[in-house]
Design a protein around this motif. Structure first.
Motif, PDB file in Angstrom:
ATOM      1  N   GLU A 196       0.838  -1.206   0.000  1.00 51.66           N
ATOM      2  CA  GLU A 196       0.000   0.000   0.000  1.00 51.66           C
ATOM      3  C   GLU A 196       0.872   1.255   0.000  1.00 51.66           C
ATOM      4  OE1 GLU A 196      -2.493  -0.331   3.385  1.00 51.66           O
ATOM      5  OE2 GLU A 196      -3.600  -2.082   2.632  1.00 51.66           O
ATOM      6  N   LEU A 197       1.938   1.231   0.777  1.00 48.94           N
ATOM      7  CA  LEU A 197       2.860   2.367   0.813  1.00 48.94           C
ATOM      8  C   LEU A 197       3.493   2.576  -0.564  1.00 48.94           C
ATOM      9  CD1 LEU A 197       4.406   4.465   2.620  1.00 48.94           C
ATOM     10  CD2 LEU A 197       6.167   2.694   2.899  1.00 48.94           C
ATOM     11  N   ALA A 198       3.902   1.501  -1.202  1.00 54.67           N
ATOM     12  CA  ALA A 198       4.524   1.607  -2.525  1.00 54.67           C
ATOM     13  C   ALA A 198       3.564   2.218  -3.530  1.00 54.67           C
ATOM     14  CB  ALA A 198       4.983   0.226  -2.997  1.00 54.67           C
ATOM     15  N   ALA A 199       2.300   1.823  -3.462  1.00 54.53           N
ATOM     16  CA  ALA A 199       1.307   2.356  -4.405  1.00 54.53           C
ATOM     17  C   ALA A 199       1.165   3.862  -4.244  1.00 54.53           C
ATOM     18  CB  ALA A 199      -0.031   1.656  -4.191  1.00 54.53           C
ATOM     19  N   ARG A 200       1.256   4.348  -3.009  1.00 53.39           N
ATOM     20  CA  ARG A 200       1.143   5.788  -2.776  1.00 53.39           C
ATOM     21  C   ARG A 200       2.302   6.554  -3.403  1.00 53.39           C
ATOM     22  NH1 ARG A 200      -0.611   4.407   2.623  1.00 53.39           N
ATOM     23  NH2 ARG A 200       1.311   5.195   3.569  1.00 53.39           N
ATOM     24  N   TYR A 201       3.411   5.877  -3.635  1.00 54.42           N
ATOM     25  CA  TYR A 201       4.570   6.516  -4.256  1.00 54.42           C
ATOM     26  C   TYR A 201       4.709   6.145  -5.739  1.00 54.42           C
ATOM     27  CZ  TYR A 201       6.194   8.241   0.261  1.00 54.42           C
ATOM     28  OH  TYR A 201       6.306   8.910   1.457  1.00 54.42           O
ATOM     29  N   GLY A 202       3.629   5.618  -6.302  1.00 53.90           N
ATOM     30  CA  GLY A 202       3.618   5.355  -7.734  1.00 53.90           C
ATOM     31  C   GLY A 202       4.401   4.132  -8.163  1.00 53.90           C
ATOM     32  N   ILE A 203       4.547   3.177  -7.259  1.00 55.14           N
ATOM     33  CA  ILE A 203       5.302   1.959  -7.570  1.00 55.14           C
ATOM     34  C   ILE A 203       4.325   0.797  -7.664  1.00 55.14           C
ATOM     35  CG2 ILE A 203       7.069   0.347  -6.770  1.00 55.14           C
ATOM     36  CD1 ILE A 203       8.325   2.755  -5.290  1.00 55.14           C
ATOM     37  N   ALA A 204       4.236   0.200  -8.845  1.00 52.45           N
ATOM     38  CA  ALA A 204       3.346  -0.935  -9.048  1.00 52.45           C
ATOM     39  C   ALA A 204       3.986  -2.202  -8.495  1.00 52.45           C
ATOM     40  CB  ALA A 204       3.045  -1.106 -10.538  1.00 52.45           C
ATOM     41  N   VAL A 205       3.169  -3.043  -7.883  1.00 51.44           N
ATOM     42  CA  VAL A 205       3.652  -4.289  -7.289  1.00 51.44           C
ATOM     43  C   VAL A 205       3.309  -5.440  -8.218  1.00 51.44           C
ATOM     44  CG1 VAL A 205       3.476  -5.865  -5.348  1.00 51.44           C
ATOM     45  CG2 VAL A 205       3.399  -3.386  -4.961  1.00 51.44           C
ATOM     46  N   THR A 206       4.339  -6.144  -8.675  1.00 56.97           N
ATOM     47  CA  THR A 206       4.150  -7.309  -9.523  1.00 56.97           C
ATOM     48  C   THR A 206       4.485  -8.552  -8.714  1.00 56.97           C
ATOM     49  OG1 THR A 206       4.807  -6.018 -11.472  1.00 56.97           O
ATOM     50  CG2 THR A 206       4.809  -8.417 -11.683  1.00 56.97           C
ATOM     51  N   GLN A 207       3.438  -9.320  -8.384  1.00 59.21           N
ATOM     52  CA  GLN A 207       3.634 -10.512  -7.576  1.00 59.21           C
ATOM     53  C   GLN A 207       4.324 -11.604  -8.384  1.00 59.21           C
ATOM     54  OE1 GLN A 207       2.371 -10.454  -4.296  1.00 59.21           O
ATOM     55  NE2 GLN A 207       3.504 -12.335  -3.883  1.00 59.21           N
ATOM     56  N   LYS A 208       5.337 -12.238  -7.797  1.00 61.70           N
ATOM     57  CA  LYS A 208       6.048 -13.329  -8.445  1.00 61.70           C
ATOM     58  C   LYS A 208       6.002 -14.561  -7.559  1.00 61.70           C
ATOM     59  CE  LYS A 208       9.326 -10.601 -11.199  1.00 61.70           C
ATOM     60  NZ  LYS A 208      10.770 -10.374 -11.500  1.00 61.70           N
ATOM     61  N   GLY A 209       5.146 -15.506  -7.922  1.00 62.14           N
ATOM     62  CA  GLY A 209       5.057 -16.750  -7.182  1.00 62.14           C
ATOM     63  C   GLY A 209       4.704 -16.528  -5.726  1.00 62.14           C
TER      64      GLY A 209
ATOM     65  N   GLU B 216       6.648 -15.165  -3.481  1.00 65.01           N
ATOM     66  CA  GLU B 216       7.410 -14.058  -2.894  1.00 65.01           C
ATOM     67  C   GLU B 216       6.474 -12.957  -2.411  1.00 65.01           C
ATOM     68  OE1 GLU B 216      11.243 -11.692  -4.444  1.00 65.01           O
ATOM     69  OE2 GLU B 216       9.404 -11.155  -5.492  1.00 65.01           O
ATOM     70  N   PRO B 217       6.764 -12.330  -1.261  1.00 61.38           N
ATOM     71  CA  PRO B 217       5.957 -11.195  -0.804  1.00 61.38           C
ATOM     72  C   PRO B 217       5.991 -10.058  -1.822  1.00 61.38           C
ATOM     73  CG  PRO B 217       7.504 -11.902   0.893  1.00 61.38           C
ATOM     74  CD  PRO B 217       7.863 -12.639  -0.342  1.00 61.38           C
ATOM     75  N   GLY B 218       4.851  -9.436  -2.036  1.00 64.29           N
ATOM     76  CA  GLY B 218       4.797  -8.331  -2.984  1.00 64.29           C
ATOM     77  C   GLY B 218       5.704  -7.187  -2.605  1.00 64.29           C
ATOM     78  N   ALA B 219       5.937  -6.993  -1.293  1.00 62.64           N
ATOM     79  CA  ALA B 219       6.785  -5.895  -0.838  1.00 62.64           C
ATOM     80  C   ALA B 219       8.209  -6.032  -1.349  1.00 62.64           C
ATOM     81  CB  ALA B 219       6.781  -5.829   0.691  1.00 62.64           C
ATOM     82  N   ALA B 220       8.693  -7.275  -1.502  1.00 61.36           N
ATOM     83  CA  ALA B 220      10.046  -7.465  -2.008  1.00 61.36           C
ATOM     84  C   ALA B 220      10.138  -6.985  -3.454  1.00 61.36           C
ATOM     85  CB  ALA B 220      10.436  -8.935  -1.917  1.00 61.36           C
ATOM     86  N   ALA B 221       9.113  -7.272  -4.243  1.00 62.27           N
ATOM     87  CA  ALA B 221       9.092  -6.800  -5.632  1.00 62.27           C
ATOM     88  C   ALA B 221       9.021  -5.279  -5.676  1.00 62.27           C
ATOM     89  CB  ALA B 221       7.909  -7.411  -6.369  1.00 62.27           C
ATOM     90  N   ALA B 222       8.275  -4.682  -4.745  1.00 59.45           N
ATOM     91  CA  ALA B 222       8.169  -3.224  -4.701  1.00 59.45           C
ATOM     92  C   ALA B 222       9.516  -2.586  -4.382  1.00 59.45           C
ATOM     93  CB  ALA B 222       7.131  -2.817  -3.659  1.00 59.45           C
ATOM     94  N   VAL B 223      10.252  -3.184  -3.474  1.00 61.93           N
ATOM     95  CA  VAL B 223      11.566  -2.635  -3.112  1.00 61.93           C
ATOM     96  C   VAL B 223      12.515  -2.716  -4.300  1.00 61.93           C
ATOM     97  CG1 VAL B 223      13.595  -2.982  -1.655  1.00 61.93           C
ATOM     98  CG2 VAL B 223      11.314  -3.059  -0.647  1.00 61.93           C
ATOM     99  N   ARG B 224      12.510  -3.845  -4.996  1.00 63.81           N
ATOM    100  CA  ARG B 224      13.381  -3.972  -6.172  1.00 63.81           C
ATOM    101  C   ARG B 224      13.002  -2.961  -7.247  1.00 63.81           C
ATOM    102  NH1 ARG B 224      12.918  -9.478  -5.264  1.00 63.81           N
ATOM    103  NH2 ARG B 224      11.307  -9.609  -6.854  1.00 63.81           N
ATOM    104  N   ALA B 225      11.696  -2.733  -7.428  1.00 59.75           N
ATOM    105  CA  ALA B 225      11.241  -1.755  -8.423  1.00 59.75           C
ATOM    106  C   ALA B 225      11.717  -0.356  -8.036  1.00 59.75           C
ATOM    107  CB  ALA B 225       9.726  -1.800  -8.546  1.00 59.75           C
ATOM    108  N   ALA B 226      11.646  -0.042  -6.749  1.00 61.34           N
ATOM    109  CA  ALA B 226      12.094   1.274  -6.293  1.00 61.34           C
ATOM    110  C   ALA B 226      13.594   1.443  -6.511  1.00 61.34           C
ATOM    111  CB  ALA B 226      11.747   1.460  -4.817  1.00 61.34           C
ATOM    112  N   LEU B 227      14.353   0.418  -6.218  1.00 58.91           N
ATOM    113  CA  LEU B 227      15.805   0.502  -6.428  1.00 58.91           C
ATOM    114  C   LEU B 227      16.155   0.613  -7.900  1.00 58.91           C
ATOM    115  CD1 LEU B 227      17.021  -2.123  -3.795  1.00 58.91           C
ATOM    116  CD2 LEU B 227      17.322   0.362  -3.710  1.00 58.91           C
ATOM    117  N   ALA B 228      15.240   0.161  -8.763  1.00 59.61           N
ATOM    118  CA  ALA B 228      15.447   0.292 -10.202  1.00 59.61           C
ATOM    119  C   ALA B 228      14.990   1.648 -10.724  1.00 59.61           C
ATOM    120  CB  ALA B 228      14.720  -0.819 -10.942  1.00 59.61           C
ATOM    121  N   GLY B 229      14.420   2.494  -9.828  1.00 59.49           N
ATOM    122  CA  GLY B 229      14.046   3.843 -10.223  1.00 59.49           C
ATOM    123  C   GLY B 229      12.590   4.044 -10.548  1.00 59.49           C
ATOM    124  N   GLU B 230      11.735   3.076 -10.287  1.00 66.26           N
ATOM    125  CA  GLU B 230      10.320   3.222 -10.611  1.00 66.26           C
ATOM    126  C   GLU B 230       9.637   4.172  -9.633  1.00 66.26           C
ATOM    127  OE1 GLU B 230       6.312   0.443 -10.765  1.00 66.26           O
ATOM    128  OE2 GLU B 230       8.241  -0.439 -11.357  1.00 66.26           O
TER     129      GLU B 230
END
Length: 396
Positions: free
Chosen positions: A269-282, A284-298
């Motif tokens: 929910e926090l990631a969505a407020r900052y414009g980061i889409a969460v892509t669930q992979k298997g 894995e917690p969605g938050a981990a995908a959100a963190v990787r997306a943020a580190l990639a500049g999303e």
């Protein structure tokens, strides 16, 4: 009183075995130097340990010089097999290794939400088939890492709300059906053991590991020992009351506690407020995908990572103020995804909140930490039994 000859031999044998476990193959001369024993005493213990099937010649050294080569002695690693299990709410991962911890086989089993007794049977079959794939040696010890509380008196996994009942059934089934020693420990505690022995905390005997995944937990390592608490509940950080949540947690629900800030769902929910889409992979917690997306500049990555660090630092500051551990490790899927960058942000926030100097690091073992810790627990149990002094032939 001085030790009897048989007791002295047993002590010497155990010392030599410990050195061979820790330092790898050694010559008789190296054993003499490391143990401080005389050459005849070392020769006798090498003969005893070879006769007991505990060590064997694994090679030679000194090939680059003239004269006879020195024999290298090593542990008979294939004498028995070890197993480590990482039991999650939706999966079971198995790793089989030899007595020195070398991985021989691995397997993973997804478990559906509605599975009960069937999940137990499938998990038992998975362990059996993976052990067969690893070799013909007997399975000696099994370490199990599972979420929930471990009774400090009985060592059993306790009933916990929110966790599937098949967890306890699986542990009981393995204990009843296997001739092996079966040990169960909280998953976060095992992750801390693994990080201490082979991961990011090898240089610290005192630290706290924060597990950040679907939920949140902590493991407390003080003076090189995991501290479980009076009821096995040390580290239940999800129930920690913190500012910034709606209400306070209850005895049966951690909503309103630290979990409500750093569990995967609130972080998505926090990631969505900052414009980061969460892509669930298997699984894995969605938050981990959100963190990787943020580190990639999303999205507003800087804002999200800063807010995430603020939240994690609240829990870390509470831990630091009570335990003064000197080091906090960020583990679990979210901690692993954030890596050194997230750890640096949390350390910066923590330094501003606490007068106690506390470093923050990312764990090194990622998703393998629990089963690595489970395997280490199994290895310790096996070595204590197989390499115990009484294993040496009596009367020699």
């Amino acid at each position: 009183m001085p030790a009897s000859p048989s007791t002295a031999r047993a002590i010497n044998d155990r010392l030599a075995l410990r050195l061979l476990q820790q330092d790898g193959p050694l010559t008789a001369t190296q054993l003499k130097t490391l143990t401080g024993l005389s050459r005849p005493t070392v020769a006798d213990l090498v003969d005893r340990l070879q006769g007991a099937g505990l060590i064997h010649v694994v090679g030679e050294t000194g090939a680059d010089r003239r004269g006879p080569n020195a024999r290298l002695y090593g542990i008979v690693a294939d004498r028995a097999l070890l197993a480590g299990l990482d039991v999650r709410t939706d999966s079971v991962a198995v790793v089989i290794a030899d007595l020195l911890g070398a991985t021989l086989a691995e397997a993973t089993l997804p478990v559906g939400e509605t599975e009960g007794d069937d999940a137990v049977e499938r998990a038992v079959a998975l362990l059996a088939s993976t052990a067969r794939n690893a070799g013909s040696a007997p399975l000696h010890s099994v370490g199990i890492g599972a979420p929930g509380l471990i009774d400090p008196v009985t060592g059993e996994l306790r009933d916990s709300s929110g966790l599937p009942s098949w967890h306890r059934s699986l542990v009981r089934a393995l204990q009843e059906r296997l001739p092996a020693t079966v040990l169960v420990e909280n998953e976060t505690n095992l992750a801390a053991v693994a990080e201490h022995r082979v991961g990011a905390a090898r240089d610290h005997d005192t630290f706290v590991l924060l597990w950040l995944g679907h939920g949140v937990g902590a493991a407390v390592m003080l003076d090189g020992k995991v501290r479980r608490g009076a009821s096995g509940g040390a580290g239940e950080l999800g129930f920690l009351p913190v500012p910034g949540t709606a209400g306070t947690p209850s005895a049966v629900n951690c909503d309103g506690g630290f979990h409500s800030l750093v569990g995967s769902a609130p972080l998505c929910e926090l990631a969505a407020r900052y414009g980061i889409a969460v892509t669930q992979k298997g699984q894995e917690p969605g938050a981990a995908a959100a963190v990787r997306a943020a580190l990639a500049g999303e999205g507003d990555s800087e804002g999200f990572l800063g807010a995430l660090a603020d939240r994690i630092a609240l829990g870390a500051a509470a831990v630091a103020s009570v335990l003064d551990p000197g080091l906090v490790l960020l583990s679990g899927e979210v901690g692993h995804a954030g890596g050194g960058a997230l750890a640096a942000l949390v350390e910066e926030r923590l330094a501003a909140m606490s007068p106690l100097r506390t470093g923050v690091r990312a764990g090194l073992l990622g998703g393998t930490a629990v089963r690595r810790g489970a395997l280490l627990a199994a290895r310790d149990a096996a070595q204590e039994a197989i390499f115990a002094p009484q294993s040496s032939p009596s009367g020699v």
